[in-house]
Design a protein around this motif. Structure first.
Motif, short mmCIF file in Angstrom:
data_model
loop_
_atom_site.label_atom_id
_atom_site.label_comp_id
_atom_site.label_asym_id
_atom_site.label_seq_id
_atom_site.Cartn_x
_atom_site.Cartn_y
_atom_site.Cartn_z
N THR A 94 -7.51 36.13 9.25
CA THR A 94 -7.83 35.37 8.04
C THR A 94 -6.80 34.26 7.81
N PHE A 95 -7.23 33.29 7.04
CA PHE A 95 -6.33 32.21 6.61
C PHE A 95 -6.82 31.67 5.28
N ASN A 96 -5.92 30.98 4.59
CA ASN A 96 -6.23 30.39 3.29
C ASN A 96 -6.15 28.88 3.38
N THR A 97 -7.01 28.22 2.61
CA THR A 97 -6.91 26.78 2.39
C THR A 97 -6.72 26.58 0.90
N THR A 98 -7.32 25.59 0.33
CA THR A 98 -7.19 25.40 -1.12
C THR A 98 -8.07 26.38 -1.89
N ALA A 99 -9.05 26.97 -1.23
CA ALA A 99 -9.92 27.93 -1.92
C ALA A 99 -9.17 29.24 -2.16
N ALA A 159 6.12 19.76 -7.26
CA ALA A 159 6.73 20.99 -6.72
C ALA A 159 6.30 22.26 -7.46
N PRO A 160 6.19 22.26 -8.79
CA PRO A 160 5.86 23.52 -9.48
C PRO A 160 4.52 24.14 -9.09
N ILE A 161 3.57 23.34 -8.59
CA ILE A 161 2.26 23.92 -8.24
C ILE A 161 2.01 23.89 -6.73
N THR A 162 3.04 23.61 -5.94
CA THR A 162 2.87 23.46 -4.50
C THR A 162 3.22 24.75 -3.78
N ARG A 163 2.41 25.08 -2.75
CA ARG A 163 2.67 26.27 -1.96
C ARG A 163 3.99 26.15 -1.22
N ALA A 164 4.62 27.27 -1.00
CA ALA A 164 5.91 27.29 -0.31
C ALA A 164 5.77 26.72 1.10
N GLY A 165 6.73 25.93 1.49
CA GLY A 165 6.71 25.33 2.83
C GLY A 165 6.01 24.00 2.90
N TYR A 166 5.42 23.54 1.79
CA TYR A 166 4.72 22.27 1.77
C TYR A 166 5.52 21.25 0.96
N ARG A 185 0.86 -1.19 0.00
CA ARG A 185 0.00 0.00 0.00
C ARG A 185 0.88 1.22 0.00
N ILE A 186 0.50 2.22 -0.76
CA ILE A 186 1.28 3.45 -0.82
C ILE A 186 0.62 4.51 0.06
N ASN A 187 1.38 5.03 1.01
CA ASN A 187 0.91 6.04 1.95
C ASN A 187 1.44 7.41 1.56
N HIS A 188 0.66 8.42 1.85
CA HIS A 188 0.98 9.80 1.47
C HIS A 188 1.32 10.59 2.73
N GLU A 189 2.54 11.11 2.81
CA GLU A 189 2.92 11.95 3.94
C GLU A 189 3.00 13.40 3.47
N THR A 190 2.31 14.28 4.19
CA THR A 190 2.35 15.71 3.89
C THR A 190 3.14 16.42 4.97
N ASP A 191 4.04 17.27 4.55
CA ASP A 191 4.87 18.07 5.45
C ASP A 191 4.44 19.52 5.30
N PHE A 192 3.77 20.06 6.35
CA PHE A 192 3.26 21.42 6.31
C PHE A 192 4.22 22.42 6.93
N ASP A 218 -3.07 28.13 5.75
CA ASP A 218 -2.01 29.13 5.90
C ASP A 218 -2.59 30.31 6.65
N ALA A 219 -2.22 30.44 7.92
CA ALA A 219 -2.74 31.53 8.75
C ALA A 219 -1.89 32.78 8.53
N HIS A 220 -2.54 33.93 8.36
CA HIS A 220 -1.84 35.19 8.11
C HIS A 220 -1.50 35.84 9.46
N LEU A 221 -0.22 35.97 9.74
CA LEU A 221 0.23 36.54 11.00
C LEU A 221 0.42 38.05 10.87
N ASP A 222 0.51 38.73 12.03
CA ASP A 222 0.61 40.19 12.04
C ASP A 222 1.91 40.69 11.41
N ASP A 223 2.96 39.87 11.43
CA ASP A 223 4.23 40.33 10.87
C ASP A 223 4.34 40.08 9.37
N GLY A 224 3.23 39.69 8.75
CA GLY A 224 3.23 39.48 7.31
C GLY A 224 3.60 38.08 6.87
N THR A 225 4.00 37.21 7.80
CA THR A 225 4.33 35.82 7.46
C THR A 225 3.10 34.94 7.58
#
Length: 812
Positions: A584-589, A253-260, A59-66, A518-525
């Motif tokens: 605010t925060f973003n998901t896939t939407a 990788a080309p369509i993946t958000r940074a840090g994922y 079985r192939i398992n999928h690991e996501t690193d956030f 992706d939660a938007h922090l006060d320092d812009g990160t």
């Protein structure tokens, strides 16, 4: 020679009925427990090995690193497996199992009946090429080749079509009709992935081109259980090692958000049940229970053998005359050893026959009757291997229990015997050690059972962060039904025993989705958070008693924004927001979500795991542009808060209203409290089993103590009479008789406490939320065993101790 041994053994059985019965009963319990536990262990250790190609299936398992957390999922994208087969020549075939749209069960209709079917998956014909099935009707080579065909198991076939051949018949679900092309036998109980029906929706192959942005994006959607069949000699990565390491960099990788980042791991099919550590998986086994039951099986059998050894060696002086005469007539030591081993083997085989009969009767009921919840079968006369194994077990027990007594008895000196020179203490040290072992194990298992019971009581009494009592969940299916559900809710509320209602996407206490934001922090990160979530309406929080510590619930109006969210306290703390309302925060939407409330933490998983971050989204009913297939299979859960009084009457009222409101859909409901009990069903079963075997081990020990006490008091009858004549009280005589046993019980208590502490610590490690180990549990088990042991000896010896001393002095 054999005839002579048989005659002597039969005579001994008939002349010493009391001790023979004690020996046989002790061995019956020991052998029966060993057989049942061995069947359970064999069942657990052979998961999925009925598939002929199991050693080549992974079985192939999928690991996501956030970035902040890693999550290994048992599911992966249904597009992943065909891509891997295309790019890696070592992959011979693959099969994907994608659950149907419905969360718990799918409604099917035949020409004459309709019912919900659980465990329905979308798959392909490769399911019958990779996995082994026993086919009842149909051709497995063509079963799921064409679109809108379905293969069903024998239980589903009998439910809708009786015993006739249903191949060529139609089963409908929603607006889709499926042609039945195959009936396969129900999967064995020791299959980690169980399915009642497999169906196809389309025969169009997926677009695997890397230019297909939609397909690549879908690689992030773990929606299916994917299995790979590798070629002979393929060197699969070891457990825990990443496979296909270039796939992410090359494709995703080309369509993946940074840090994922995504990684993929292979698990051997036969190892999944006991060695997998993935999320969103099927129910798995616990290796700790296998270790525990292996020890219990061995210990119970050893305790039974110890009984035989103790009784046989204790009665050595009674048989000394027989042995001496046989030696004087020319019998050598080897002949005597053979005779005594023959006797012990005869006892063991008689016990084996009784034990096998008892086990067959025990397993003749359904899976729940045998306490394991497993489909166990002995098949004593059907399987020659089982027959030979059980006979070998009987011979082994006979030899193991009889070898020491045989040599002790065969060493009797005829000259010393006739001069009364045989010491009464011969073998006493060995017997004391064996009795010590028996009661140590009994006390250890009893204290472990008490500690398990205390932990389960702690789970029942621990606040969960919501009100689980008197909640009923109804399954609602199809957009048409969902859009007019409010009228049904109003009808229900006319009953004073129904207090409130809430319509939600999925039950957050049994089924929830897993995603990242992706939660938007006060320092812009941004902060990457892995969370669990579901969609609810504005009534959910009041109905379930989940408190909001900041903000508000959802509006619930027709213009309600779908881009609002309520976060749990843990989610807010992990992100690091001091004032989360309005953040605010973003998901896939594409549109960001705005935080409108913060809810108190609640246990949405079993107490085996720490409370994690949870996010609630508003459930907006908007399916105007949905495809017909999707509209027919959309589901919701209608939660009802009902009165505790007359629960059965309330359910009947709801069913009556449902039959009027939606007669085309069967009434399907569950009680939340019962659903939550299922989370701990395995732990409760293990606790009951450990407790049962603790009682059996104590019973076996007491049987041996009963025989030893009877023999000891019989040997010391004259001594007892002399002591009473000289003024000794009954209490003093009991103290003299039992002081050695009492010392053994004290030592056993100390040893048992250490053994039990080590064992229960491993079990408690399965729970993140657990109570401290209570030392009183060890005291309680020692007290219980001591009272039972002393009571057993007292009842057995009271007649002799309280007899007239004149009668005792006439003894012999």
């Amino acid at each position: 020679m054999f005839r002579s041994f048989l005659i002597m053994t039969t005579r001994r059985l008939l002349s010493e009925k009391y001790y023979s019965a004690l020996n046989v009963i002790g061995l019956v319990f020991g052998i029966a427990c060993f057989i049942v536990l061995a069947l359970y262990l064999e069942h657990e250790l052979t998961y999925d090995q009925h598939h002929e190609l199991h050693d080549r299936i992974y079985r192939i398992n999928h690991e996501t690193d956030f970035g902040t957390v890693r999550n290994r999922d048992a599911k992966s994208s249904k597009y992943l497996a065909p891509m891997l087969q295309r790019d890696y020549p070592g992959i011979e075939n693959y099969v994907s199992f994608e659950p149907m749209y419905t969360q718990s069960a799918t409604l099917f209709e035949s020409a004459d009946d309709s019912d919900f079917v659980s465990d329905v998956y979308i798959s392909s014909n490769s399911a019958f090429e990779v996995f082994t099935h026993d086919v009842v009707f149909g051709n497995p080579e063509e079963a799921l080749v064409r679109p809108y065909t379905i293969a069903i198991n024998q239980t589903v076939a009998q439910r809708f079509f009786g015993n006739s051949n249903p191949v060529g018949e139609i089963l409908s679900s929603g607006d889709s009709d499926y042609l039945v092309t195959l009936v396969f036998a129900d999967l064995p109980d020791n299959s980690h992935l169980k399915y009642s029906a497999l169906l196809t929706l389309t025969g169009a192959p997926p677009d695997l081109s890397e230019e297909s942005g939609f397909m690549v994006a879908r690689l992030w959607n773990p929606s299916s259980f994917n299995y790979l069949l590798v070629s002979e000699g393929y060197e699969a990565p070891g457990l825990g090692e990443e496979a296909f390491g270039d796939l992410f960099d090359r494709v995703m990788a080309p369509i993946t958000r940074a840090g994922y980042r995504a990684s993929f791991y292979l698990e051997p099919l036969a190892d999944i049940h006991l060695n997998s550590f993935t999320n969103n998986d099927q129910p798995r086994g616990n290796p700790y229970y296998l270790y525990a039951f292996t020890l219990v099986a061995v210990f119970v059998l050893v305790i039974a053998c110890i009984n035989y050894i103790n009784l046989a060696t204790a009665r050595a002086t009674r048989r000394a005359s027989e042995i001496s005469i046989r030696k004087l007539l020319g019998a050598n030591r080897n002949l005597l050893v053979t005779q005594f081993l023959f006797e012990s083997i005869a006892f063991a085989l008689i016990a084996l026959l009784v034990a096998v009969t008892a086990v067959e009767f025990f397993l003749s009921g359904n899976a729940e009757v045998n306490l394991f919840g497993k489909d166990l079968s002995l098949g004593f006369f059907q399987d020659p291997i089982v027959f030979v194994s059980l006979v070998a077990l009987g011979l082994f027990v006979g030899v193991a229990a009889g070898v020491y007594p045989a040599f002790v008895l065969a060493m009797t000196d005829p000259q010393n015997r006739h001069s009364k020179g045989v010491s009464r203490s011969a073998g006493t040290t060995v017997r004391k050690c064996l009795v010590l072992f028996q009661f140590t194990i009994s006390m250890a298992v009893i204290s472990a059972t008490v500690l398990m019971l205390l932990q389960m009581r702690y789970i029942n009494e621990r606040p969960l962060g919501y009100d689980k009592f008197n909640k009923i969940a109804l399954q609602v299916q199809s957009v048409q039904t969902i859009e007019r559900i409010q009228s049904f809710i109003e009808q229900l509320k006319s009953n004073p025993r129904i207090d409130d209602a809430s319509l939600i996407r999925t039950n957050p206490f049994t089924t929830w989705s897993n995603s990242a934001l992706d939660a938007h922090l006060d320092d812009g990160t941004t902060y990457n958070l892995d969370f669990h979530g579901t969609q609810v309406d504005e009534n959910f929080f009041d109905l379930m008693g989940i408190n909001l510590i900041a903000g508000r619930v959802f509006d619930g109006g027709p213009q309600q924004s779908r881009f609002e969210a309520i976060l749990s306290r843990t989610a807010v703390e992990e992100i690091g927001w001091d004032d989360p309302i309005g953040k605010t925060f973003n998901t896939t939407a594409a549109t960001p979500f705005t935080v409108v409330g913060v809810a108190e933490d609640f246990h949405f998983e079993a107490l085996h795991k720490e409370i994690g971050p949870f996010v609630f989204f508003p459930d907006v009913i908007d399916y105007e542009n949905s495809a017909p297939d999707l509209r027919a299979n959309v589901t919701r859960e209608l939660f009802l808060d009902v009165s505790a009084d007359s629960l059965n009457e309330t359910i009947r009222f709801i069913e009556q209203q449902w039959s009027v409101f939606e007669p085309s859909f069967p009434f399907r409901y569950s009680i939340l409290e019962e659903d939550l009990e299922q989370l701990y069903q395995s732990d409760r079963q293990q606790m009951l089993l450990i407790g049962l075997f603790a009682a059996i081990s104590l019973l076996i020990s007491c049987l041996g103590l009963l025989g030893l006490t009877a023999f000891t008091t019989g040997q010391r009858t004259k001594e007892i009479g002399i002591r009473k004549t000289l003024g000794a009280s009954i209490r003093h005589i009991f103290f003299v008789l039992f002081s050695n046993v009492f010392v053994l019980l004290v030592v056993a208590s100390i040893l048992a406490a250490g053994i039990s502490y080590i064992g229960i610590t491993g079990w408690l490690d399965n729970f993140y939320y657990r109570r401290d180990i209570d030392p009183l549990a060890f005291v309680y088990s020692s007290f219980v065993v001591t009272v039972i042991a002393i009571g057993t000896m007292t009842l057995q010896s009271y007649k002799t101790v309280s007899a007239n001393p004149i009668e005792a002095l006439r003894y012999e």
